[in-house]
Enzyme design. Structure first.
Site, PDB file in Angstrom:
ATOM      1  N   GLY A 103      -9.736  -2.792  -3.969  1.00 34.36           N
ATOM      2  CA  GLY A 103      -8.324  -2.303  -4.103  1.00 34.36           C
ATOM      3  C   GLY A 103      -7.323  -3.098  -4.614  1.00 34.36           C
ATOM      4  O   GLY A 103      -7.446  -3.968  -5.243  1.00 34.36           O
ATOM      5  N   CYS A 114       1.149  -8.877   6.051  1.00 35.29           N
ATOM      6  CA  CYS A 114       2.290  -9.096   5.193  1.00 35.29           C
ATOM      7  C   CYS A 114       3.616  -9.262   5.957  1.00 35.29           C
ATOM      8  O   CYS A 114       4.466 -10.138   5.557  1.00 35.29           O
ATOM      9  CB  CYS A 114       2.455  -7.922   4.192  1.00 35.29           C
ATOM     10  SG  CYS A 114       2.772  -6.551   4.890  1.00 35.29           S
ATOM     11  N   ALA A 141       1.817   1.252   0.680  1.00 32.27           N
ATOM     12  CA  ALA A 141       0.858   1.102   1.716  1.00 32.27           C
ATOM     13  C   ALA A 141      -0.306   2.108   1.415  1.00 32.27           C
ATOM     14  O   ALA A 141      -0.191   3.123   1.467  1.00 32.27           O
ATOM     15  CB  ALA A 141       1.633   1.748   2.977  1.00 32.27           C
ATOM     16  N   GLY A 142      -1.191   1.386   1.172  1.00 28.81           N
ATOM     17  CA  GLY A 142      -2.660   2.074   0.880  1.00 28.81           C
ATOM     18  C   GLY A 142      -3.431   2.513   2.161  1.00 28.81           C
ATOM     19  O   GLY A 142      -2.990   2.408   3.059  1.00 28.81           O
ATOM     20  N   PRO A 143      -4.549   3.086   1.971  1.00 31.50           N
ATOM     21  CA  PRO A 143      -5.263   3.444   2.990  1.00 31.50           C
ATOM     22  C   PRO A 143      -5.570   2.528   4.262  1.00 31.50           C
ATOM     23  O   PRO A 143      -5.710   2.734   5.461  1.00 31.50           O
ATOM     24  CB  PRO A 143      -6.542   4.432   2.471  1.00 31.50           C
ATOM     25  CG  PRO A 143      -6.713   3.633   1.016  1.00 31.50           C
ATOM     26  CD  PRO A 143      -5.186   3.364   0.537  1.00 31.50           C
ATOM     27  N   GLY A 144      -5.975   1.237   3.658  1.00 34.04           N
ATOM     28  CA  GLY A 144      -6.340   0.302   4.503  1.00 34.04           C
ATOM     29  C   GLY A 144      -4.953  -0.110   5.256  1.00 34.04           C
ATOM     30  O   GLY A 144      -5.177  -0.332   6.629  1.00 34.04           O
ATOM     31  N   THR A 145      -3.663  -0.245   4.844  1.00 35.33           N
ATOM     32  CA  THR A 145      -2.726  -0.665   5.675  1.00 35.33           C
ATOM     33  C   THR A 145      -2.404   0.651   6.776  1.00 35.33           C
ATOM     34  O   THR A 145      -2.090   0.401   7.702  1.00 35.33           O
ATOM     35  CB  THR A 145      -1.442  -0.572   4.665  1.00 35.33           C
ATOM     36  OG1 THR A 145      -1.493  -1.728   3.869  1.00 35.33           O
ATOM     37  CG2 THR A 145      -0.177  -0.839   5.598  1.00 35.33           C
ATOM     38  N   ASN A 163      -4.725   0.698   9.657  1.00 33.09           N
ATOM     39  CA  ASN A 163      -4.678  -0.605  10.392  1.00 33.09           C
ATOM     40  C   ASN A 163      -3.146  -0.826  11.051  1.00 33.09           C
ATOM     41  O   ASN A 163      -2.901  -2.140  11.275  1.00 33.09           O
ATOM     42  CB  ASN A 163      -4.954  -1.835   9.472  1.00 33.09           C
ATOM     43  CG  ASN A 163      -6.507  -1.793   9.214  1.00 33.09           C
ATOM     44  OD1 ASN A 163      -7.225  -2.178  10.192  1.00 33.09           O
ATOM     45  ND2 ASN A 163      -6.726  -1.348   8.147  1.00 33.09           N
ATOM     46  N   ASN A 191       5.064  -6.509  -0.344  1.00 36.32           N
ATOM     47  CA  ASN A 191       4.189  -6.755   0.937  1.00 36.32           C
ATOM     48  C   ASN A 191       2.851  -6.951   0.593  1.00 36.32           C
ATOM     49  O   ASN A 191       2.225  -7.794   1.264  1.00 36.32           O
ATOM     50  CB  ASN A 191       4.230  -5.278   1.712  1.00 36.32           C
ATOM     51  CG  ASN A 191       3.872  -4.125   1.129  1.00 36.32           C
ATOM     52  OD1 ASN A 191       4.656  -4.077  -0.169  1.00 36.32           O
ATOM     53  ND2 ASN A 191       2.877  -3.446   1.546  1.00 36.32           N
TER      54      ASN A 191
END
Length: 314
Positions: free
Chosen positions: A11, A129, A161-165, A168, A290
């Protein structure tokens, strides 16, 4: 000395990290494999185009590759849940892991603060971050005086801010809060993250509030400026947004909190630091500071681990 490395997670973070490693022609890291689970991901496509070996079969696909035996260090840029499974396998295989997720299985690492303590550690965690941006400031104050309380607010562009961020967020606040205490040195820590929907997107902004048992503003200011310079050595877009603010605080102003924070009758100081983190735009937009600070910090941590020649086979 050079070490072949692999990145799990194709990613945004993994791809930016790959490009940072490839840009450092002088090593000591050699980009060997990019690992993903989506054969159509942009990260895997870019890796192929750049001559990097790839697999879309996750960690198990990496383990089946002949080059796996030569890899000394693995970056995990997936998710907290995935890293918990990956960590056990990598440890059994004798691989050093640098965890860019909030899983926090290994000790927290902020390169400008505590990298010297990580010799021979097989799994280190890059916090978050917000942690990478703000914990150096808390640590800088802790070097001068006791810090009873530290609160950080990290504001990042929603687009970065992707899906992982997003998946979580809870881990972000919990991990950052703990690291503010264990790495930054604050007696109590709190972290808040804000996903800013502004258009055009704004660069990462961080605010650090600390209650410090000192009124020596000059010493506090010098320590902060020295720390900012240290972080800038690996994150050039890291900077103070405005002058550091100092406000006298008396114990009675804290009410019932005074005793729990260790205040008695002395006058202390509320220190407020405003930061901005602009990305290097190697792969991600400049506003995504970030993500850039995470990959830059992970790269610095890996370089220093390799240079210690402890726990990683060449």
């Amino acid at each position: 000395m050079s070490v072949k490395v692999a990145i799990i997670g194709s990613g945004n973070i993994g791809t930016d990290l790959m490009i940072k490693i490839l840009r450092r022609k002088d090593g000591p890291l050699v980009m060997a494999v990019m690992v993903g689970v989506d054969p159509q991901s942009d990260g895997l496509a870019r890796a192929r185009n750049l001559g990097v070996a790839v697999t879309s079969d996750g960690l198990e696909g990496l383990r089946r590759m002949d080059v796996y035996q030569e890899i000394g260090l693995v970056f995990d840029a997936t998710s907290a849940g995935a890293h918990k499974a990956h960590a056990a396998i990598l440890k059994a295989d004798g691989k050093c892991a640098i965890d860019l997720t909030p899983a926090a299985l290994g000790p927290y690492v902020v390169p400008s603060v505590n990298m010297a303590d990580m010799k021979g550690v097989p799994n280190v965690n890059m916090v978050t971050c917000g942690g990478q941006a703000t914990i150096p400031i808390v640590a800088a104050l802790s070097r001068v005086a006791a810090v009873s309380y530290a609160e950080i607010v990290a504001s990042i562009a929603s687009r970065s801010a992707g899906p992982g961020t997003r998946a979580n967020i809870d881990e972000f606040t919990e991990t950052t809060s703990r690291a503010i205490e264990s790495v930054g040195g604050a007696r109590r820590g709190k972290a808040i993250i804000i996903l800013n929907p502004a258009e055009p997107p704004l660069v990462m902004r961080d605010t650090v509030y600390c209650l410090v048992h000192s009124t020596d503003h000059d010493a506090l200011r010098r320590s902060i400026h020295a720390m900012v310079a240290e972080v800038q050595s690996y994150v050039p877009g890291y900077r103070l947004k405005q002058d550091i603010q100092f406000e006298p605080i008396k114990a009675e102003e804290l009410g019932s909190l005074a005793a729990s924070l260790g205040f008695s009758n002395e006058v202390a100081t509320k220190v407020t630091v405003f930061l901005e983190v602009e990305g290097a735009a190697h792969y991600l937009p400049a506003y995504a500071g970030n993500l850039d600070i995470m990959t830059a910090a992970a790269l610095r941590a890996a370089q220093q681990l390799v240079m210690t020649r402890e726990g990683i086979a060449a």
